[in-house]
Design a protein around this motif. Sequence first.
Motif, PDB file in Angstrom:
ATOM      1  N   VAL A  99       0.867  -1.178   0.000  1.00  0.00           N
ATOM      2  CA  VAL A  99       0.000   0.000   0.000  1.00  0.00           C
ATOM      3  C   VAL A  99       0.901   1.225   0.000  1.00  0.00           C
ATOM      4  CG1 VAL A  99      -1.853   1.206   1.204  1.00  0.00           C
ATOM      5  CG2 VAL A  99      -1.713  -1.290   1.317  1.00  0.00           C
ATOM      6  N   ILE A 100       0.745   2.076  -0.998  1.00  0.00           N
ATOM      7  CA  ILE A 100       1.608   3.255  -1.140  1.00  0.00           C
ATOM      8  C   ILE A 100       0.775   4.505  -0.931  1.00  0.00           C
ATOM      9  CG2 ILE A 100       3.180   4.521  -2.691  1.00  0.00           C
ATOM     10  CD1 ILE A 100       2.455   1.078  -3.764  1.00  0.00           C
ATOM     11  N   CYS A 101       1.317   5.434  -0.151  1.00  0.00           N
ATOM     12  CA  CYS A 101       0.680   6.745   0.001  1.00  0.00           C
ATOM     13  C   CYS A 101       1.621   7.778  -0.596  1.00  0.00           C
ATOM     14  CB  CYS A 101       0.389   7.054   1.460  1.00  0.00           C
ATOM     15  SG  CYS A 101      -0.655   8.523   1.658  1.00  0.00           S
ATOM     16  N   ARG A 102       1.083   8.575  -1.507  1.00  0.00           N
ATOM     17  CA  ARG A 102       1.909   9.528  -2.250  1.00  0.00           C
ATOM     18  C   ARG A 102       1.512  10.970  -1.924  1.00  0.00           C
ATOM     19  NH1 ARG A 102       4.773   6.809  -6.097  1.00  0.00           N
ATOM     20  NH2 ARG A 102       4.065   4.723  -6.692  1.00  0.00           N
ATOM     21  N   LEU A 103       2.500  11.757  -1.506  1.00  0.00           N
ATOM     22  CA  LEU A 103       2.271  13.171  -1.201  1.00  0.00           C
ATOM     23  C   LEU A 103       2.790  14.081  -2.316  1.00  0.00           C
ATOM     24  CD1 LEU A 103       3.324  13.087   2.565  1.00  0.00           C
ATOM     25  CD2 LEU A 103       1.031  12.899   1.615  1.00  0.00           C
ATOM     26  N   ARG A 104       3.646  13.501  -3.178  1.00  0.00           N
ATOM     27  CA  ARG A 104       4.135  14.232  -4.355  1.00  0.00           C
ATOM     28  C   ARG A 104       4.261  13.270  -5.539  1.00  0.00           C
ATOM     29  NH1 ARG A 104       6.145  19.546  -4.170  1.00  0.00           N
ATOM     30  NH2 ARG A 104       6.375  20.412  -2.087  1.00  0.00           N
ATOM     31  N   ALA A 105       4.159  13.839  -6.737  1.00  0.00           N
ATOM     32  CA  ALA A 105       4.185  13.032  -7.968  1.00  0.00           C
ATOM     33  C   ALA A 105       5.629  12.742  -8.376  1.00  0.00           C
ATOM     34  CB  ALA A 105       3.463  13.769  -9.095  1.00  0.00           C
ATOM     35  N   VAL A 106       6.130  11.590  -7.912  1.00  0.00           N
ATOM     36  CA  VAL A 106       7.470  11.142  -8.293  1.00  0.00           C
ATOM     37  C   VAL A 106       7.429   9.639  -8.566  1.00  0.00           C
ATOM     38  CG1 VAL A 106       8.775  12.919  -7.061  1.00  0.00           C
ATOM     39  CG2 VAL A 106       8.123  10.837  -5.854  1.00  0.00           C
ATOM     40  N   SER A 114       2.564  11.205 -16.417  1.00  0.00           N
ATOM     41  CA  SER A 114       3.304  12.436 -16.719  1.00  0.00           C
ATOM     42  C   SER A 114       2.587  13.359 -17.707  1.00  0.00           C
ATOM     43  CB  SER A 114       4.702  12.103 -17.248  1.00  0.00           C
ATOM     44  OG  SER A 114       4.611  11.278 -18.385  1.00  0.00           O
ATOM     45  N   GLU A 115       1.635  12.810 -18.475  1.00  0.00           N
ATOM     46  CA  GLU A 115       0.860  13.674 -19.387  1.00  0.00           C
ATOM     47  C   GLU A 115      -0.096  14.595 -18.624  1.00  0.00           C
ATOM     48  OE1 GLU A 115      -0.549  11.396 -23.207  1.00  0.00           O
ATOM     49  OE2 GLU A 115      -0.413   9.979 -21.545  1.00  0.00           O
ATOM     50  N   TYR A 116      -0.361  14.232 -17.385  1.00  0.00           N
ATOM     51  CA  TYR A 116      -1.393  14.942 -16.626  1.00  0.00           C
ATOM     52  C   TYR A 116      -0.880  15.677 -15.399  1.00  0.00           C
ATOM     53  CZ  TYR A 116      -4.190  11.764 -19.432  1.00  0.00           C
ATOM     54  OH  TYR A 116      -4.735  11.077 -20.479  1.00  0.00           O
ATOM     55  N   VAL A 117       0.389  15.472 -15.059  1.00  0.00           N
ATOM     56  CA  VAL A 117       0.897  16.054 -13.817  1.00  0.00           C
ATOM     57  C   VAL A 117       2.366  16.415 -13.980  1.00  0.00           C
ATOM     58  CG1 VAL A 117       1.592  13.828 -12.789  1.00  0.00           C
ATOM     59  CG2 VAL A 117       0.905  15.713 -11.287  1.00  0.00           C
ATOM     60  N   GLU A 118       2.777  17.473 -13.305  1.00  0.00           N
ATOM     61  CA  GLU A 118       4.190  17.863 -13.323  1.00  0.00           C
ATOM     62  C   GLU A 118       4.947  17.049 -12.283  1.00  0.00           C
ATOM     63  OE1 GLU A 118       4.952  22.001 -12.816  1.00  0.00           O
ATOM     64  OE2 GLU A 118       3.591  22.597 -14.442  1.00  0.00           O
ATOM     65  N   GLU A 119       6.208  16.751 -12.572  1.00  0.00           N
ATOM     66  CA  GLU A 119       7.017  16.000 -11.618  1.00  0.00           C
ATOM     67  C   GLU A 119       7.164  16.798 -10.324  1.00  0.00           C
ATOM     68  OE1 GLU A 119      10.988  13.183 -11.541  1.00  0.00           O
ATOM     69  OE2 GLU A 119      10.820  14.729 -13.090  1.00  0.00           O
ATOM     70  N   GLY A 120       6.928  16.121  -9.207  1.00  0.00           N
ATOM     71  CA  GLY A 120       7.057  16.767  -7.906  1.00  0.00           C
ATOM     72  C   GLY A 120       5.824  17.522  -7.454  1.00  0.00           C
ATOM     73  N   ALA A 121       4.758  17.519  -8.276  1.00  0.00           N
ATOM     74  CA  ALA A 121       3.526  18.225  -7.886  1.00  0.00           C
ATOM     75  C   ALA A 121       2.949  17.614  -6.613  1.00  0.00           C
ATOM     76  CB  ALA A 121       2.496  18.135  -9.012  1.00  0.00           C
ATOM     77  N   MET A 175       8.938  13.957  10.035  1.00  0.00           N
ATOM     78  CA  MET A 175       9.984  14.381   9.092  1.00  0.00           C
ATOM     79  C   MET A 175      10.068  15.909   9.042  1.00  0.00           C
ATOM     80  SD  MET A 175      11.464  11.710   7.993  1.00  0.00           S
ATOM     81  CE  MET A 175      11.137   9.964   8.254  1.00  0.00           C
ATOM     82  N   GLU A 176       8.899  16.536   9.036  1.00  0.00           N
ATOM     83  CA  GLU A 176       8.840  18.008   8.955  1.00  0.00           C
ATOM     84  C   GLU A 176       9.549  18.650  10.159  1.00  0.00           C
ATOM     85  OE1 GLU A 176       5.441  21.431   8.487  1.00  0.00           O
ATOM     86  OE2 GLU A 176       4.859  19.359   8.026  1.00  0.00           O
ATOM     87  N   LYS A 177       9.392  18.042  11.335  1.00  0.00           N
ATOM     88  CA  LYS A 177      10.048  18.554  12.546  1.00  0.00           C
ATOM     89  C   LYS A 177      11.562  18.584  12.381  1.00  0.00           C
ATOM     90  CE  LYS A 177       6.693  16.752  15.907  1.00  0.00           C
ATOM     91  NZ  LYS A 177       6.477  15.669  16.897  1.00  0.00           N
ATOM     92  N   ARG A 178      12.075  17.743  11.499  1.00  0.00           N
ATOM     93  CA  ARG A 178      13.529  17.631  11.281  1.00  0.00           C
ATOM     94  C   ARG A 178      13.972  18.326   9.996  1.00  0.00           C
ATOM     95  NH1 ARG A 178      11.271  13.655  14.076  1.00  0.00           N
ATOM     96  NH2 ARG A 178      12.455  12.548  15.681  1.00  0.00           N
ATOM     97  N   GLY A 179      13.107  19.151   9.441  1.00  0.00           N
ATOM     98  CA  GLY A 179      13.446  19.885   8.217  1.00  0.00           C
ATOM     99  C   GLY A 179      13.451  19.028   6.972  1.00  0.00           C
ATOM    100  N   LEU A 180      12.714  17.899   7.018  1.00  0.00           N
ATOM    101  CA  LEU A 180      12.660  16.958   5.895  1.00  0.00           C
ATOM    102  C   LEU A 180      11.244  16.884   5.347  1.00  0.00           C
ATOM    103  CD1 LEU A 180      14.628  14.165   7.796  1.00  0.00           C
ATOM    104  CD2 LEU A 180      15.591  15.707   6.086  1.00  0.00           C
ATOM    105  N   GLU A 181      11.106  16.450   4.097  1.00  0.00           N
ATOM    106  CA  GLU A 181       9.768  16.314   3.507  1.00  0.00           C
ATOM    107  C   GLU A 181       9.552  14.910   2.956  1.00  0.00           C
ATOM    108  OE1 GLU A 181       6.719  18.167   0.152  1.00  0.00           O
ATOM    109  OE2 GLU A 181       8.726  19.046   0.359  1.00  0.00           O
ATOM    110  N   LEU A 182       8.485  14.271   3.417  1.00  0.00           N
ATOM    111  CA  LEU A 182       8.099  12.946   2.930  1.00  0.00           C
ATOM    112  C   LEU A 182       7.380  13.085   1.595  1.00  0.00           C
ATOM    113  CD1 LEU A 182       7.791   9.858   3.617  1.00  0.00           C
ATOM    114  CD2 LEU A 182       5.553  10.443   4.567  1.00  0.00           C
ATOM    115  N   TYR A 183       7.873  12.362   0.562  1.00  0.00           N
ATOM    116  CA  TYR A 183       7.228  12.390  -0.760  1.00  0.00           C
ATOM    117  C   TYR A 183       6.295  11.199  -0.939  1.00  0.00           C
ATOM    118  CZ  TYR A 183       9.839  16.225  -3.015  1.00  0.00           C
ATOM    119  OH  TYR A 183      10.331  17.453  -3.381  1.00  0.00           O
ATOM    120  N   ASP A 184       6.738  10.014  -0.529  1.00  0.00           N
ATOM    121  CA  ASP A 184       5.850   8.850  -0.563  1.00  0.00           C
ATOM    122  C   ASP A 184       6.371   7.785   0.395  1.00  0.00           C
ATOM    123  OD1 ASP A 184       7.843   7.396  -1.993  1.00  0.00           O
ATOM    124  OD2 ASP A 184       7.017   7.994  -3.922  1.00  0.00           O
ATOM    125  N   ILE A 185       5.505   6.824   0.704  1.00  0.00           N
ATOM    126  CA  ILE A 185       5.857   5.785   1.673  1.00  0.00           C
ATOM    127  C   ILE A 185       5.036   4.548   1.365  1.00  0.00           C
ATOM    128  CG2 ILE A 185       4.187   6.752   3.326  1.00  0.00           C
ATOM    129  CD1 ILE A 185       6.147   5.783   5.575  1.00  0.00           C
TER     130      ILE A 185
END
Length: 228
Positions: A99-106, A114-121, A175-185
């Motif tokens: 099961v994958i949860c995606r917070l950014r398009a990578v 990719s036809e419908y979304v920008e990378e990293g959106a 992750m945010e508390k440590r200055g990091l950003e989660l993209y997917d998990i």
Amino acid sequence: MEKKLVYSGKTKDVFALDNGNYLLKFKDDCTGKDGVFDPGENSIGLTIEGVGDVNLRMSIYFFEKLIQAGVVTHYVSADLKNTTMEVLPAKVFGKGLEVICRLRAVGSFYRRYSEYVEEGAKLDSYVEMTFKNDAKGDPLVTKDGLIELGIMSAKQYDDIKEMTKKVTAVVAEEMEKRGLELYDIKFEFGYDAEGNVMLIDEIASGNMRVYKDGQYIQPMTLSELFFA
């Protein structure tokens, strides 16, 4: 306590305990190719000393946080000295489901759409499920497909989706508390004898994509930053 090996996996061995629970032994083996770590690869590519230890440390950290947040998991206890974690018994869905949860398009999401979304959106905690099947390239499966194939009920699907979003929010906040950003998990879920869904396996740096200032952080570096 007596233990009996029941399964030897890529990154963990699983033992049956005489109290009915299971013991996960974390290894230093990592998935990858040509000696380069890659969480998306299906085969062991290298051994990194200490990776089992940091994966267990991060799993303990998050499982304990999630239990406080009321999320049902298989976690019972852990032994850092022996790199082991005791867990409740759980059945997996089908022959294994990720099961994958995606917070950014990578990654594969961006390659597919990719036809419908920008990378990293930014994405709105988008949840998708794939069968664990190396030969078929871990195919995507829909809610209707899972129900049609008799792998899970509509309620189990909805419970997994809700739990996935909740767990992802907890990890992203840490992750945010440590200055990091989660993209997917990616997660794995199982169910108990009554069919109740629970979070299983591990929550470790090798199962997530995390960035700092727009740059991808390698899993071992991520573990170091997380516990710094």
